[in-house]
Write a protein that holds these residues in place. Sequence first.
Motif, PDB file in Angstrom:
ATOM      1  N   GLU A  49       0.832  -1.211   0.000  1.00 26.83           N
ATOM      2  CA  GLU A  49       0.000   0.000   0.000  1.00 26.83           C
ATOM      3  C   GLU A  49       0.870   1.266   0.000  1.00 26.83           C
ATOM      4  N   THR A  50       1.994   1.235   0.711  1.00 28.91           N
ATOM      5  CA  THR A  50       2.912   2.379   0.715  1.00 28.91           C
ATOM      6  C   THR A  50       3.500   2.576  -0.674  1.00 28.91           C
ATOM      7  N   GLY A  51       3.887   1.492  -1.318  1.00 30.16           N
ATOM      8  CA  GLY A  51       4.434   1.570  -2.672  1.00 30.16           C
ATOM      9  C   GLY A  51       3.440   2.110  -3.677  1.00 30.16           C
ATOM     10  N   MET A  52       2.165   1.908  -3.418  1.00 27.56           N
ATOM     11  CA  MET A  52       1.112   2.426  -4.290  1.00 27.56           C
ATOM     12  C   MET A  52       0.773   3.884  -3.963  1.00 27.56           C
ATOM     13  N   GLY A  53       1.432   4.443  -2.943  1.00 29.55           N
ATOM     14  CA  GLY A  53       1.190   5.839  -2.579  1.00 29.55           C
ATOM     15  C   GLY A  53      -0.119   6.067  -1.848  1.00 29.55           C
ATOM     16  N   ARG A  54      -0.552   5.099  -1.034  1.00 30.41           N
ATOM     17  CA  ARG A  54      -1.864   5.164  -0.408  1.00 30.41           C
ATOM     18  C   ARG A  54      -1.859   5.653   1.038  1.00 30.41           C
ATOM     19  N   PHE A  55      -0.676   5.859   1.652  1.00 31.81           N
ATOM     20  CA  PHE A  55      -0.635   6.320   3.042  1.00 31.81           C
ATOM     21  C   PHE A  55      -0.274   7.797   3.123  1.00 31.81           C
ATOM     22  N   PHE A  56      -0.994   8.491   4.002  1.00 32.66           N
ATOM     23  CA  PHE A  56      -0.790   9.916   4.208  1.00 32.66           C
ATOM     24  C   PHE A  56      -0.821  10.215   5.700  1.00 32.66           C
ATOM     25  N   ILE A  57      -0.123  11.266   6.098  1.00 29.61           N
ATOM     26  CA  ILE A  57      -0.154  11.722   7.479  1.00 29.61           C
ATOM     27  C   ILE A  57      -1.551  12.240   7.798  1.00 29.61           C
ATOM     28  N   ALA A  58      -2.041  11.956   8.983  1.00 31.62           N
ATOM     29  CA  ALA A  58      -3.326  12.482   9.438  1.00 31.62           C
ATOM     30  C   ALA A  58      -3.066  13.677  10.353  1.00 31.62           C
ATOM     31  N   LEU A  59      -3.604  14.809   9.961  1.00 28.01           N
ATOM     32  CA  LEU A  59      -3.440  16.035  10.743  1.00 28.01           C
ATOM     33  C   LEU A  59      -4.744  16.360  11.448  1.00 28.01           C
ATOM     34  N   PRO A  60      -4.690  16.654  12.733  1.00 24.91           N
ATOM     35  CA  PRO A  60      -5.924  17.023  13.429  1.00 24.91           C
ATOM     36  C   PRO A  60      -6.446  18.361  12.899  1.00 24.91           C
ATOM     37  N   THR A  61      -7.758  18.435  12.708  1.00 25.98           N
ATOM     38  CA  THR A  61      -8.358  19.681  12.274  1.00 25.98           C
ATOM     39  C   THR A  61      -8.635  20.553  13.482  1.00 25.98           C
ATOM     40  N   GLU A  62      -8.647  21.839  13.267  1.00 23.59           N
ATOM     41  CA  GLU A  62      -8.954  22.765  14.355  1.00 23.59           C
ATOM     42  C   GLU A  62     -10.468  22.844  14.526  1.00 23.59           C
ATOM     43  N   ARG A  63     -10.900  22.673  15.729  1.00 24.46           N
ATOM     44  CA  ARG A  63     -12.323  22.769  16.052  1.00 24.46           C
ATOM     45  C   ARG A  63     -12.616  24.144  16.588  1.00 24.46           C
TER      46      ARG A  63
END
Length: 66
Positions: A49-63
Motif C-alpha cells: 500500500e505504501t508503494g502504491m502511494g496510499r498512506f498519508f499523514i493524518a493532521l488534526p483539524t482545528e475545532r
Amino acid sequence: MSKWERGGRIDDPMVVISFIMAGHVVFNGHKPQNAGWLQNWSVSQIKRETGMGRFFIALPTERKTV
C-alpha cells in the motif's frame, strides 16, 4: 466535519509502521485509519500500500467553538 485532514504522502513503509506502533492515525487513501485497525495488517500489505502511494499523514483539524 471530520476531526482529521489528510496531510503529506508517506513514502517509506517503516515510517507507516512507526506511526502505527506509536498509536497514531494515518490516512489510507481517503479514509483515516486508527492504529488498532492497521495493527491487523501484514507487513507485506503495508509495504504494498505504501508503494502504491496510499498512506498519508493524518493532521488534526482545528475545532472552532461558537
